[in-house]
Design a protein around this motif. Structure first.
Motif, mmCIF file in Angstrom:
data_model
loop_
_atom_site.group_PDB
_atom_site.id
_atom_site.type_symbol
_atom_site.label_atom_id
_atom_site.label_comp_id
_atom_site.label_asym_id
_atom_site.label_seq_id
_atom_site.Cartn_x
_atom_site.Cartn_y
_atom_site.Cartn_z
ATOM 1 N N HIS A 167 0.857 -1.185 0.000
ATOM 2 C CA HIS A 167 0.000 0.000 0.000
ATOM 3 C C HIS A 167 0.894 1.237 0.000
ATOM 4 O O HIS A 167 1.523 1.552 1.014
ATOM 5 C CB HIS A 167 -0.933 -0.018 1.210
ATOM 6 C CG HIS A 167 -2.009 -1.045 1.085
ATOM 7 N ND1 HIS A 167 -1.803 -2.369 1.420
ATOM 8 C CD2 HIS A 167 -3.280 -0.945 0.628
ATOM 9 C CE1 HIS A 167 -2.919 -3.035 1.177
ATOM 10 N NE2 HIS A 167 -3.830 -2.210 0.704
ATOM 11 N N LEU A 168 0.991 1.879 -1.145
ATOM 12 C CA LEU A 168 1.834 3.062 -1.287
ATOM 13 C C LEU A 168 1.376 4.169 -0.341
ATOM 14 O O LEU A 168 2.197 4.917 0.193
ATOM 15 C CB LEU A 168 1.838 3.541 -2.741
ATOM 16 C CG LEU A 168 2.456 2.539 -3.720
ATOM 17 C CD1 LEU A 168 2.065 2.871 -5.137
ATOM 18 C CD2 LEU A 168 3.955 2.491 -3.548
ATOM 19 N N LEU A 169 0.092 4.267 -0.161
ATOM 20 C CA LEU A 169 -0.477 5.132 0.868
ATOM 21 C C LEU A 169 -1.056 4.148 1.882
ATOM 22 O O LEU A 169 -2.064 3.494 1.615
ATOM 23 C CB LEU A 169 -1.560 6.043 0.288
ATOM 24 C CG LEU A 169 -2.212 7.015 1.262
ATOM 25 C CD1 LEU A 169 -1.180 7.933 1.915
ATOM 26 C CD2 LEU A 169 -3.278 7.828 0.563
ATOM 27 N N GLU A 180 -7.459 0.603 -2.102
ATOM 28 C CA GLU A 180 -6.929 -0.406 -3.031
ATOM 29 C C GLU A 180 -6.279 0.203 -4.269
ATOM 30 O O GLU A 180 -5.422 -0.414 -4.876
ATOM 31 C CB GLU A 180 -8.026 -1.387 -3.441
ATOM 32 C CG GLU A 180 -8.300 -2.448 -2.400
ATOM 33 C CD GLU A 180 -7.093 -3.294 -2.027
ATOM 34 O OE1 GLU A 180 -6.452 -3.892 -2.916
ATOM 35 O OE2 GLU A 180 -6.779 -3.352 -0.825
ATOM 36 N N GLU A 181 -6.665 1.408 -4.651
ATOM 37 C CA GLU A 181 -6.028 2.012 -5.832
ATOM 38 C C GLU A 181 -4.643 2.571 -5.529
ATOM 39 O O GLU A 181 -3.929 2.987 -6.427
ATOM 40 C CB GLU A 181 -6.918 3.096 -6.457
ATOM 41 C CG GLU A 181 -7.215 4.263 -5.547
ATOM 42 C CD GLU A 181 -8.526 4.124 -4.768
ATOM 43 O OE1 GLU A 181 -8.983 5.150 -4.255
ATOM 44 O OE2 GLU A 181 -9.069 3.024 -4.666
ATOM 45 N N HIS A 182 -4.242 2.557 -4.272
ATOM 46 C CA HIS A 182 -2.926 3.077 -3.866
ATOM 47 C C HIS A 182 -1.956 1.929 -3.596
ATOM 48 O O HIS A 182 -1.325 1.883 -2.540
ATOM 49 C CB HIS A 182 -3.042 3.931 -2.598
ATOM 50 C CG HIS A 182 -3.987 5.068 -2.710
ATOM 51 N ND1 HIS A 182 -5.086 5.195 -1.904
ATOM 52 C CD2 HIS A 182 -4.006 6.122 -3.543
ATOM 53 C CE1 HIS A 182 -5.739 6.287 -2.219
ATOM 54 N NE2 HIS A 182 -5.107 6.868 -3.231
ATOM 55 N N ILE A 183 -1.835 0.999 -4.524
ATOM 56 C CA ILE A 183 -0.957 -0.145 -4.292
ATOM 57 C C ILE A 183 0.067 -0.292 -5.403
ATOM 58 O O ILE A 183 -0.102 0.203 -6.516
ATOM 59 C CB ILE A 183 -1.740 -1.463 -4.146
ATOM 60 C CG1 ILE A 183 -2.544 -1.763 -5.395
ATOM 61 C CG2 ILE A 183 -2.614 -1.463 -2.906
ATOM 62 C CD1 ILE A 183 -3.127 -3.150 -5.426
ATOM 63 N N GLY A 184 1.160 -0.977 -5.055
ATOM 64 C CA GLY A 184 2.168 -1.375 -6.016
ATOM 65 C C GLY A 184 2.474 -2.838 -5.754
ATOM 66 O O GLY A 184 2.280 -3.329 -4.634
ATOM 67 N N ARG A 232 3.581 6.437 8.694
ATOM 68 C CA ARG A 232 3.392 7.888 8.592
ATOM 69 C C ARG A 232 4.395 8.488 7.609
ATOM 70 O O ARG A 232 4.045 9.298 6.758
ATOM 71 C CB ARG A 232 3.530 8.537 9.983
ATOM 72 C CG ARG A 232 3.239 9.998 9.977
ATOM 73 C CD ARG A 232 1.739 10.215 9.796
ATOM 74 N NE ARG A 232 1.472 11.648 9.755
ATOM 75 C CZ ARG A 232 0.625 12.201 8.920
ATOM 76 N NH1 ARG A 232 -0.084 11.481 8.094
ATOM 77 N NH2 ARG A 232 0.435 13.494 8.929
ATOM 78 N N GLU A 233 5.677 8.083 7.740
ATOM 79 C CA GLU A 233 6.705 8.604 6.837
ATOM 80 C C GLU A 233 6.449 8.156 5.395
ATOM 81 O O GLU A 233 6.629 8.931 4.457
ATOM 82 C CB GLU A 233 8.096 8.158 7.277
ATOM 83 C CG GLU A 233 9.192 8.834 6.502
ATOM 84 C CD GLU A 233 10.566 8.669 7.092
ATOM 85 O OE1 GLU A 233 11.465 9.391 6.617
ATOM 86 O OE2 GLU A 233 10.766 7.853 7.999
ATOM 87 N N ASP A 238 5.176 7.891 -1.155
ATOM 88 C CA ASP A 238 3.883 7.323 -1.525
ATOM 89 C C ASP A 238 3.777 6.911 -2.998
ATOM 90 O O ASP A 238 2.696 6.817 -3.545
ATOM 91 C CB ASP A 238 2.762 8.297 -1.162
ATOM 92 C CG ASP A 238 2.886 9.625 -1.898
ATOM 93 O OD1 ASP A 238 3.928 9.875 -2.530
ATOM 94 O OD2 ASP A 238 1.926 10.417 -1.840
ATOM 95 N N SER A 239 4.903 6.660 -3.635
ATOM 96 C CA SER A 239 4.894 6.149 -5.011
ATOM 97 C C SER A 239 6.153 5.310 -5.219
ATOM 98 O O SER A 239 7.135 5.442 -4.479
ATOM 99 C CB SER A 239 4.860 7.299 -6.031
ATOM 100 O OG SER A 239 6.105 7.970 -6.069
#
Length: 91
Positions: free
Chosen positions: A19-21, A29-33, A50-51, A57-58
């Motif tokens: 989870h990028l975020l 779910e759209e914030h994943i890699g 938090r960091e 976040d990418s």
């Protein structure tokens, strides 16, 4: 599932959802890699959620981070079949 890690770019590795975020910071779910377990473990050994949410976040931001860049230089030389025991060891 096996594939290519979006972070270290090694082929034939078992992929995990990162989870990028982070979910506890509002991620969905759209914030994943999709990254390998070695990269996933190293990220969470180095940084708090938090960091990660604030500045990493990418995939691109992770790859540009100084500590992760050092780690990537190391991990890219490792065969995908080798299971690593990684810690915050200042690669």
């Amino acid at each position: 599932m096996e594939g290519k890690c979006e972070l270290c770019e090694r082929e034939g590795v078992f992929l995990t959802k990162h989870h990028l975020l982070p979910r506890d910071e509002g991620g969905k779910e759209e914030h994943i890699g999709y990254i390998c377990q070695d990269c996933h473990s190293q990220i969470h050994a180095l940084y708090t959620n938090r960091e990660l949410a604030i500045r990493l976040d990418s995939i691109e931001r992770l790859a540009d981070d100084e500590q992760i860049a050092k780690y990537l230089k190391f991990i890219k030389k490792q065969p995908p079949s080798k299971k690593l025991e990684l810690k915050n060891q200042g690669m």
